[in-house]
Design an enzyme around this catalytic site. Structure first.
Site, PDB file in Angstrom:
ATOM      1  CB  SER A 187      -0.966  -0.020   1.190  1.00  0.00           C
ATOM      2  OG  SER A 187      -0.299  -0.244   2.403  1.00  0.00           O
ATOM      3  N   GLY A 265       0.293   2.364  -5.804  1.00  0.00           N
ATOM      4  CA  GLY A 265       1.520   3.146  -5.639  1.00  0.00           C
ATOM      5  C   GLY A 265       1.953   3.657  -6.997  1.00  0.00           C
ATOM      6  CB  SER A 266       5.013   5.228  -8.133  1.00  0.00           C
ATOM      7  OG  SER A 266       5.963   4.310  -7.664  1.00  0.00           O
ATOM      8  N   GLY A 268       6.231   3.120 -11.718  1.00  0.00           N
ATOM      9  CA  GLY A 268       7.546   2.481 -11.838  1.00  0.00           C
ATOM     10  C   GLY A 268       7.658   1.262 -10.925  1.00  0.00           C
ATOM     11  CD  GLU A 293      -6.468   0.301  -9.976  1.00  0.00           C
ATOM     12  OE1 GLU A 293      -6.309   1.213 -10.815  1.00  0.00           O
ATOM     13  OE2 GLU A 293      -6.977  -0.798 -10.262  1.00  0.00           O
ATOM     14  CB  CYS A 327      -3.729   8.554  -7.267  1.00  0.00           C
ATOM     15  SG  CYS A 327      -5.253   8.068  -6.469  1.00  0.00           S
ATOM     16  CD  GLU A 424       1.812  10.275  -9.985  1.00  0.00           C
ATOM     17  OE1 GLU A 424       2.663   9.391  -9.868  1.00  0.00           O
ATOM     18  OE2 GLU A 424       0.610  10.126  -9.668  1.00  0.00           O
TER      19      GLU A 424
HETATM   20  P1  NAD Z   1       5.454   4.104  -4.072  1.00  0.00           P
HETATM   21  O1  NAD Z   1       5.347   3.417  -5.373  1.00  0.00           O
HETATM   22  O2  NAD Z   1       6.693   4.838  -3.750  1.00  0.00           O
HETATM   23  O3  NAD Z   1       5.233   3.058  -2.884  1.00  0.00           O
HETATM   24  C1  NAD Z   1       4.075   2.230  -2.837  1.00  0.00           C
HETATM   25  C2  NAD Z   1       4.402   0.993  -2.038  1.00  0.00           C
HETATM   26  O4  NAD Z   1       5.297   0.178  -2.800  1.00  0.00           O
HETATM   27  C3  NAD Z   1       5.081   1.254  -0.710  1.00  0.00           C
HETATM   28  O5  NAD Z   1       4.588   0.374   0.263  1.00  0.00           O
HETATM   29  C4  NAD Z   1       6.532   0.953  -1.036  1.00  0.00           C
HETATM   30  O6  NAD Z   1       7.293   0.610   0.102  1.00  0.00           O
HETATM   31  C5  NAD Z   1       6.365  -0.225  -1.955  1.00  0.00           C
HETATM   32  N1  NAD Z   1       7.533  -0.556  -2.789  1.00  0.00           N
HETATM   33  C6  NAD Z   1       8.479   0.264  -3.262  1.00  0.00           C
HETATM   34  N2  NAD Z   1       9.373  -0.435  -3.995  1.00  0.00           N
HETATM   35  C7  NAD Z   1       8.958  -1.732  -3.986  1.00  0.00           C
HETATM   36  C8  NAD Z   1       9.431  -2.933  -4.572  1.00  0.00           C
HETATM   37  N3  NAD Z   1      10.521  -2.946  -5.329  1.00  0.00           N
HETATM   38  N4  NAD Z   1       8.754  -4.078  -4.324  1.00  0.00           N
HETATM   39  C9  NAD Z   1       7.635  -4.072  -3.583  1.00  0.00           C
HETATM   40  N5  NAD Z   1       7.133  -2.956  -3.008  1.00  0.00           N
HETATM   41  C10 NAD Z   1       7.772  -1.795  -3.219  1.00  0.00           C
HETATM   42  O7  NAD Z   1       4.182   5.081  -3.977  1.00  0.00           O
HETATM   43  P2  NAD Z   1       3.803   6.118  -2.847  1.00  0.00           P
HETATM   44  O8  NAD Z   1       4.744   7.273  -2.914  1.00  0.00           O
HETATM   45  O9  NAD Z   1       3.584   5.465  -1.531  1.00  0.00           O
HETATM   46  O10 NAD Z   1       2.373   6.588  -3.364  1.00  0.00           O
HETATM   47  C11 NAD Z   1       2.228   7.525  -4.371  1.00  0.00           C
HETATM   48  C12 NAD Z   1       1.929   6.885  -5.704  1.00  0.00           C
HETATM   49  O11 NAD Z   1       0.772   6.074  -5.579  1.00  0.00           O
HETATM   50  C13 NAD Z   1       1.610   7.903  -6.775  1.00  0.00           C
HETATM   51  O12 NAD Z   1       2.214   7.515  -7.983  1.00  0.00           O
HETATM   52  C14 NAD Z   1       0.095   7.819  -6.885  1.00  0.00           C
HETATM   53  O13 NAD Z   1      -0.423   8.236  -8.131  1.00  0.00           O
HETATM   54  C15 NAD Z   1      -0.146   6.387  -6.619  1.00  0.00           C
HETATM   55  N6  NAD Z   1      -1.513   6.135  -6.165  1.00  0.00           N
HETATM   56  C16 NAD Z   1      -2.385   5.621  -7.071  1.00  0.00           C
HETATM   57  C17 NAD Z   1      -3.704   5.398  -6.699  1.00  0.00           C
HETATM   58  C18 NAD Z   1      -4.686   4.832  -7.680  1.00  0.00           C
HETATM   59  O14 NAD Z   1      -5.753   4.431  -7.265  1.00  0.00           O
HETATM   60  N7  NAD Z   1      -4.364   4.789  -8.962  1.00  0.00           N
HETATM   61  C19 NAD Z   1      -4.113   5.693  -5.403  1.00  0.00           C
HETATM   62  C20 NAD Z   1      -3.176   6.193  -4.501  1.00  0.00           C
HETATM   63  C21 NAD Z   1      -1.871   6.415  -4.895  1.00  0.00           C
END
Ligand code: NAD
Length: 543
Positions: A187, A265-266, A268, A293, A327, A424
């Site tokens: 998450s 999350g993101s 990438g 998402e 997001c 973004e």
């Molecule tokens: P993030 O991608 O940095 O992190 C998300 C999660 O992924 C975190 O728990 C992180 O620790 C984990 N993570 C990171 N690298 C990983 C890996 N290699 N393997 C497994 N897990 C890993 O995102 P964030 O900064 O927490 O959130 C912001 C992003 O989330 C933005 O891009 C936003 O647009 C997106 N977002 C999308 C939605 C949607 O519904 N589309 C909703 C909320 C947030």
């Protein structure tokens, strides 16, 4: 035991409390914030229902007062990650064989606890740990998560009720099995409700889960886990691990029992996980379901017939609430030349009134951005705007001495395909482009083709013909499309949420479409009149 064919109570959206002066919720929240600020929480991992302390610690701070430590959390190493996977696998049989009513009751109970005693706790944690204002915390940590719990059990019931027809002499049905293996829920920091939903949506249908929240949202995750355990979640059904994404992630994805990923999350990070799953594909017992998402570059497209006041308010709220870290936040705007001066005047005036600061001061509209990395990113985009020929119409300053504060920033660009219009930013930096009002088709094409994302978008117009034209031209540009409304604030059960293109698999959080991903249906046919001869009638000789 019972044999009732029970229905869950019809779900209704949780009413949003106002926190206006004089309300009881305002007083309770203030008391809660004071109490939380006086304590430093020790946050253990929760594996198989047991608290696990590794002694290797991370720190959770207030983004708006970053010297203030809220919690020290224990980081999982390889042994704890493996223990979490093993616990999820061990718990699966018992959890999956409970009647759906028993599983659903846990989450209905969680919803009631969250609507009452846990409401100030989760709202307080979300305000302090993620820097949300009372209103932003309430619509997220309380209302949206309560809605996820209440609506998802209702969707689960509908999935179980979805059954095939039976021809004479047979009885067919579908057994909505959970996936075989465990689900990995990962998450993001920005919504407590999403952190609450990602592990529980699969669990409702009998799956067991390893859950890794973002390190910058551990504080609220800690209380979410307490809520679930208090609601009666059995040990091992959801196993909470903290740690670096890559370290925990790679270890979990290496398990042959990975049955699904529920990620937000993101872009990438999700693409990286998808690649790893691809590399590991031959070693999995089943094809993992990948539900993610991801990022957005959400737009507001204005037509010259738009109501200027409504448009200006949508721009300000859509772009700057929660510091632009939704997001769905508006991040690029297309303004027709004919109304641009009027919109500019109103938006700039509103931005000047916005107060940025510590969210414990209830007169603030914006808190801090989540951490130093985000602060630097946003500052980088602002500095880029100073150099790329854009004009900064409002804001443009930032300061991280006390908290990670970035002023709401409005940029006008002469280049509709600039980085500011396509990447973004995930912060309080909004860019707009003024298009020639005579070239509406060209402007719609720009909007559709400038960014790789397709999460949310809004059109503003009074001209109904234009609304239809835009809806058609932008059909694939947004998974959540708004007419005369800001592109944020989707409500569970009302606007199923998610986008396509680089924004995700569009499995629509908080809907039946999402829940469907967590079952692996088994078709069962019972023959009530099995044949007793191997010969088909056509084999008989002609008379
Ligand atoms: P993030 O991608 O940095 O992190 C998300 C999660 O992924 C975190 O728990 C992180 O620790 C984990 N993570 C990171 N690298 C990983 C890996 N290699 N393997 C497994 N897990 C890993 O995102 P964030 O900064 O927490 O959130 C912001 C992003 O989330 C933005 O891009 C936003 O647009 C997106 N977002 C999308 C939605 C949607 O519904 N589309 C909703 C909320 C947030």
């Amino acid at each position: 035991m019972h044999n009732a064919h029970a229905h869950v109570p019809p779900p209704v959206n949780e009413p949003v409390l106002s926190y206006a002066p004089g309300t009881p919720e305002r007083a309770t929240l203030r008391t809660q914030l004071d109490a939380m600020a006086r304590e430093v929480v020790d946050a253990p991992l929760v594996i198989d229902g047991r608290q696990v302390r590794t002694g290797k610690l991370g720190t959770a701070v207030m983004p708006h007062a970053h010297e203030h430590v809220l919690a020290r959390f224990h980081l999982a190493g390889p042994a704890e990650v493996q223990a979490a996977v093993d616990a999820a696998l061990r718990a699966q049989r018992d959890w999956a064989s409970l009647p759906q009513t028993a599983r659903s009751a846990v989450f209905l109970r969680a919803a009631e606890l969250l609507a009452t005693r846990y409401r100030p706790i989760l709202n307080g944690a979300t305000m302090l740990g993620q820097s949300k204002t009372p209103f932003q915390a309430e619509i997220d940590a309380a209302c949206e998560l309560i809605d996820f719990y209440r609506f998802n059990v209702h969707f689960a019931e509908r999935i179980l009720a979805e059954q095939p027809v039976s021809s004479p002499g047979t009885w067919n049905f579908v057994d909505a099995r959970p996936l075989e293996g465990f689900v990995f829920a990962v998450s993001p920091f920005n919504f407590t409700s999403i952190a609450g939903n990602l592990p529980t949506a699969p669990a409702i249908l009998g799956n067991t889960v390893v859950w890794k929240p973002a390190s910058t949202a551990v504080y609220s995750a800690h209380f979410l886990m307490q809520l679930l355990l208090e609601a009666g979640l059995p040990p091992g059904v959801i196993n909470l691990v903290y740690g670096s994404g890559a370290q925990v992630g790679d270890a979990v994805l290496a398990s042959p029992h990975l049955a699904g990923i529920h990620f937000t999350g993101s872009t990438g990070v999700f693409q990286g996980m998808w690649k790893t799953v691809g590399e590991n594909i031959a070693r999995y017992r089943t094809y993992p379901r990948l539900v993610g998402e991801t990022g957005g570059k959400d737009f507001i497209f204005a037509h010259e017939s738009a109501d200027v006041d409504a448009l200006a308010v949508a721009i300000v709220r859509g772009a700057f609430e929660f510091q632009g870290q939704k997001c769905s936040a508006a991040s690029r705007v297309y303004l027709p030349s004919t109304i641009a001066p009027a919109v500019r005047e109103r938006v700039v005036a509103m931005i000047r009134e916005i107060k940025v600061g510590d969210v414990r001061d209830f007169s603030t509209f914006m808190g801090a951005v989540i951490d130093r990395g985000a602060f630097r990113d946003h500052a980088g985009y602002i500095e880029h705007a100073r150099k790329d020929g854009s004009t900064i119409l409002a804001g443009g300053t930032y300061d991280d001495k006390v908290g990670y504060f970035v002023q709401p920033t409005l940029v006008e660009t002469p280049d509709p395909r600039s980085r500011l219009m396509s990447e973004e930013i995930f912060g309080p930096v909004l860019t707009w482009y003024v298009y020639d009002a005579r070239d509406i088709d060209g402007a719609l094409t720009l909007c559709d083709t400038t960014s790789p994302y397709a999460l949310t978008g809004a059109v503003f117009a009074r001209d109904r013909t234009f609304v239809e034209k835009a809806s058609s031209a932008l059909r694939h540009a947004a998974g959540n499309f708004y007419v005369n409304d800001k592109p944020t604030g989707a409500v569970v059960g009302q606007q199923p949420f998610g986008g396509a293109r680089a924004s995700g698999t569009n499995d629509k959080a908080g809907s039946l479409w999402n829940l469907v991903r967590w079952v692996s249906p088994r078709s069962i046919k019972e023959n009530l009149v099995p044949p007793t001869s191997w010969r088909y009638p056509y084999l008989a000789p002609d008379a």
